[in-house]
Design a protein around this motif. Structure first.
Motif, PDB file in Angstrom:
ATOM      1  N   UNK A   1       0.844  -1.070   0.038  1.00  0.00           N
ATOM      2  CA  UNK A   1       0.034  -0.131  -0.033  1.00  0.00           C
ATOM      3  C   UNK A   1       0.991   1.319   0.015  1.00  0.00           C
ATOM      4  N   UNK A   2       0.528   2.517  -0.512  1.00  0.00           N
ATOM      5  CA  UNK A   2       1.002   3.651  -0.638  1.00  0.00           C
ATOM      6  C   UNK A   2       0.441   4.615   0.497  1.00  0.00           C
ATOM      7  N   UNK A   3       1.647   5.179   1.334  1.00  0.00           N
ATOM      8  CA  UNK A   3       1.189   5.992   2.363  1.00  0.00           C
ATOM      9  C   UNK A   3       0.492   7.256   1.926  1.00  0.00           C
ATOM     10  N   UNK A   4      -0.220   7.930   2.894  1.00  0.00           N
ATOM     11  CA  UNK A   4      -0.897   9.001   2.348  1.00  0.00           C
ATOM     12  C   UNK A   4       0.199  10.029   1.709  1.00  0.00           C
ATOM     13  N   UNK A   5       1.529  10.148   2.357  1.00  0.00           N
ATOM     14  CA  UNK A   5       2.128  11.364   1.845  1.00  0.00           C
ATOM     15  C   UNK A   5       2.792  11.062   0.464  1.00  0.00           C
ATOM     16  N   UNK A   6       2.457   9.697   0.061  1.00  0.00           N
ATOM     17  CA  UNK A   6       3.114   9.489  -1.176  1.00  0.00           C
ATOM     18  C   UNK A   6       2.373   9.618  -2.426  1.00  0.00           C
ATOM     19  N   UNK A   7       1.059  10.173  -2.133  1.00  0.00           N
ATOM     20  CA  UNK A   7       0.224  10.067  -3.226  1.00  0.00           C
ATOM     21  C   UNK A   7       0.357  11.191  -4.045  1.00  0.00           C
ATOM     22  N   UNK A   8       0.027  11.142  -5.372  1.00  0.00           N
ATOM     23  CA  UNK A   8       0.229  12.060  -6.397  1.00  0.00           C
ATOM     24  C   UNK A   8      -0.802  13.158  -5.968  1.00  0.00           C
ATOM     25  N   UNK A   9      -0.660  14.327  -6.258  1.00  0.00           N
ATOM     26  CA  UNK A   9      -1.823  15.573  -6.201  1.00  0.00           C
ATOM     27  C   UNK A   9      -1.779  16.434  -7.195  1.00  0.00           C
ATOM     28  N   UNK A  10      -2.635  17.172  -7.580  1.00  0.00           N
ATOM     29  CA  UNK A  10      -2.571  18.294  -8.498  1.00  0.00           C
ATOM     30  C   UNK A  10      -2.934  19.569  -7.963  1.00  0.00           C
ATOM     31  N   UNK A  11      -2.301  20.668  -8.282  1.00  0.00           N
ATOM     32  CA  UNK A  11      -2.441  22.041  -7.687  1.00  0.00           C
ATOM     33  C   UNK A  11      -3.453  22.801  -8.281  1.00  0.00           C
ATOM     34  N   UNK A  12      -4.425  23.142  -7.112  1.00  0.00           N
ATOM     35  CA  UNK A  12      -5.531  24.038  -7.524  1.00  0.00           C
ATOM     36  C   UNK A  12      -5.032  25.469  -7.224  1.00  0.00           C
ATOM     37  N   UNK A  13      -5.702  26.539  -7.617  1.00  0.00           N
ATOM     38  CA  UNK A  13      -5.448  27.803  -7.062  1.00  0.00           C
ATOM     39  C   UNK A  13      -5.228  28.048  -5.652  1.00  0.00           C
ATOM     40  N   UNK A  14      -4.276  29.101  -5.309  1.00  0.00           N
ATOM     41  CA  UNK A  14      -4.019  29.280  -3.862  1.00  0.00           C
ATOM     42  C   UNK A  14      -3.156  28.231  -3.234  1.00  0.00           C
ATOM     43  N   UNK A  15      -2.328  27.495  -3.921  1.00  0.00           N
ATOM     44  CA  UNK A  15      -1.541  26.522  -3.514  1.00  0.00           C
ATOM     45  C   UNK A  15      -2.197  25.438  -2.784  1.00  0.00           C
ATOM     46  N   UNK A  16      -3.630  25.157  -3.147  1.00  0.00           N
ATOM     47  CA  UNK A  16      -4.269  24.372  -2.667  1.00  0.00           C
ATOM     48  C   UNK A  16      -4.046  22.725  -3.403  1.00  0.00           C
ATOM     49  N   UNK A  17      -3.551  21.636  -2.594  1.00  0.00           N
ATOM     50  CA  UNK A  17      -3.180  20.352  -3.358  1.00  0.00           C
ATOM     51  C   UNK A  17      -4.276  19.460  -3.073  1.00  0.00           C
ATOM     52  N   UNK A  18      -4.739  18.902  -4.128  1.00  0.00           N
ATOM     53  CA  UNK A  18      -5.744  17.757  -4.271  1.00  0.00           C
ATOM     54  C   UNK A  18      -5.223  16.399  -4.519  1.00  0.00           C
ATOM     55  N   UNK A  19      -5.297  15.403  -3.695  1.00  0.00           N
ATOM     56  CA  UNK A  19      -5.092  14.238  -4.062  1.00  0.00           C
ATOM     57  C   UNK A  19      -5.670  13.517  -5.467  1.00  0.00           C
ATOM     58  N   UNK A  20      -4.868  12.805  -6.120  1.00  0.00           N
ATOM     59  CA  UNK A  20      -5.273  12.501  -7.539  1.00  0.00           C
ATOM     60  C   UNK A  20      -6.459  11.231  -7.364  1.00  0.00           C
ATOM     61  N   UNK A  21      -6.264  10.684  -6.267  1.00  0.00           N
ATOM     62  CA  UNK A  21      -7.263   9.632  -5.945  1.00  0.00           C
ATOM     63  C   UNK A  21      -8.128   9.843  -4.729  1.00  0.00           C
ATOM     64  N   UNK A  22      -9.525   9.828  -5.012  1.00  0.00           N
ATOM     65  CA  UNK A  22     -10.204  10.018  -4.185  1.00  0.00           C
ATOM     66  C   UNK A  22     -11.276   8.945  -3.815  1.00  0.00           C
ATOM     67  N   UNK A  23     -12.216   9.239  -2.793  1.00  0.00           N
ATOM     68  CA  UNK A  23     -13.171   8.176  -2.335  1.00  0.00           C
ATOM     69  C   UNK A  23     -14.427   8.615  -2.488  1.00  0.00           C
ATOM     70  N   UNK A  24     -15.002   8.305  -3.485  1.00  0.00           N
ATOM     71  CA  UNK A  24     -16.497   8.499  -3.691  1.00  0.00           C
ATOM     72  C   UNK A  24     -17.674   8.116  -2.889  1.00  0.00           C
ATOM     73  N   UNK A  25     -18.692   8.780  -2.550  1.00  0.00           N
ATOM     74  CA  UNK A  25     -19.484   8.045  -1.489  1.00  0.00           C
ATOM     75  C   UNK A  25     -20.991   8.265  -1.916  1.00  0.00           C
ATOM     76  N   UNK A  26     -21.120   8.347  -3.262  1.00  0.00           N
ATOM     77  CA  UNK A  26     -22.567   8.471  -3.894  1.00  0.00           C
ATOM     78  C   UNK A  26     -23.210   7.063  -3.596  1.00  0.00           C
ATOM     79  N   UNK A  27     -24.498   7.116  -3.149  1.00  0.00           N
ATOM     80  CA  UNK A  27     -25.448   6.047  -2.739  1.00  0.00           C
ATOM     81  C   UNK A  27     -24.849   5.229  -1.543  1.00  0.00           C
TER      82      UNK A  27
END
Length: 262
Positions: A1-27
C-alpha cells in the motif's frame, strides 16, 4: 500500500493540493457510509467526495473525526444541488454543520442550474464563499466547455475543477485539452461504471501487470493527470481501488486504452 504522503496530487489555485485518487460516496448512506469512509481512511485515502444530495455529510464528517486524523490531512469535497441556486449561503452553512468542519477543501455546483444566468449568479456566490474562507477552492460538475467559458467571461475566474463522467470509453482528448487550456482540473466520476471491465485489451493489460482491470482504469486516469473518485462499500474493493501506485502504464498501453473512446 502507498502511504498518504506518497500519493500524487494536483495543484489548485492558492496552493491548494488535491489528491488525485479520491473516495466517492454516492449512494452510500447511514451506517454503510460511515463504515466505508472509515475503511477508506484506514486504507490511506485522503480525499473524500460527498454532496448535499447524497444525504451522507453527517456520516462522512463523523468518520473523519473518529479516524483520529487531523482535519488538515483530509481533502473534503461537497456540492451545491442545482435546485439550491439562490440559497448558496444557507446550503454551505448546512454542509459545514453536517460535516462538523469550519471549511471544505472544494465546493462544486453539482449540475448547471439551468440555461439562464442562475449559474453565473451561483458561481459568483461560490467565489465569495471561497474568499471568506469557507471553501479553499470552488468549481463545478457536469459542465461542458461552453458553460465553463460563460463563467470565465462573466467573472474572469475559471472553476478550479470540473467533475464529469470519465473513463477510457469516454476518453476525448479534445475535451481534456480544453480543460487544460482553461486551467481547469478534470475530475472523473463513475470511472468503473463507464468502462467495460471485460474488454479484451483491458484484460490483457491487467494480466501483464498482475492487477485487476479496475486498477488499470484508475491508473489510466492518474497517468493522464485526471483526478479519479471510485466508489465502493465493500472493504476488499476499497483496498483494491487504492492499491494503484505500485505499477505504471506504458505509452503504448495508454494509447490502447485511449482508443476505447473512439
Amino acid at each position: 500500500m502507498t502511504s498518504a504522503i506518497d500519493q500524487p496530487t494536483v495543484q489548485l489555485p492558492s496552493e491548494v493540493r488535491m489528491p488525485m485518487l479520491g473516495f466517492g460516496t454516492w449512494q452510500l448512506t447511514g451506517r454503510r457510509a460511515y463504515e466505508a469512509v472509515r475503511e477508506a481512511l484506514d486504507v490511506g485515502y485522503r480525499h473524500l467526495d460527498t454532496a448535499t444530495m447524497y444525504g451522507n455529510e453527517d456520516e462522512v464528517g463523523r468518520a473523519i473525526r473518529d479516524s483520529g486524523l487531523s482535519r488538515q490531512d483530509v481533502f473534503v469535497t461537497t456540492k451545491l444541488p442545482p435546485e439550491r441556486a439562490g440559497r448558496e449561503r444557507e446550503t454551505i452553512a448546512a454542509s459545514l454543520a453536517a460535516l462538523g468542519t469550519d471549511y471544505v477543501d472544494l465546493w462544486l455546483i453539482h449540475w448547471p442550474p439551468g440555461r439562464d444566468r442562475a449559474s453565473i449568479a451561483s458561481w459568483r456566490e461560490l467565489l465569495a464563499v471561497r474568499d471568506e474562507g469557507l471553501a479553499r477552492a470552488v468549481g463545478v460538475s457536469n459542465y461542458d466547455t461552453g458553460q465553463l467559458d460563460m463563467l470565465v467571461e462573466a467573472t474572469e475566474e475559471a472553476p478550479a475543477v470540473n467533475q464529469i463522467r470519465w473513463g477510457p470509453a469516454l476518453y476525448d482528448s479534445r475535451r481534456l485539452d480544453e480543460h487544460r487550456e482553461r486551467g481547469v482540473v478534470l475530475e472523473g466520476y463513475s470511472p468503473l461504471k463507464t468502462t467495460d471491465l471485460h474488454d479484451p485489451v483491458l484484460v490483457e493489460i491487467a494480466r501483464d501487470h498482475g492487477v485487476s482491470t479496475g486498477q488499470v482504469v484508475l491508473r489510466w486516469h492518474i497517468e493522464h493527470g485526471v483526478v479519479v473518485i471510485p466508489k465502493s462499500g465493500t472493504p476488499s474493493r476499497i483496498r483494491e481501488n487504492f492499491d494503484v501506485f505500485g505499477f505504471s502504464l506504458s505509452e503504448g498501453e495508454l494509447r490502447q486504452l485511449d482508443a476505447m473512446g473512439r
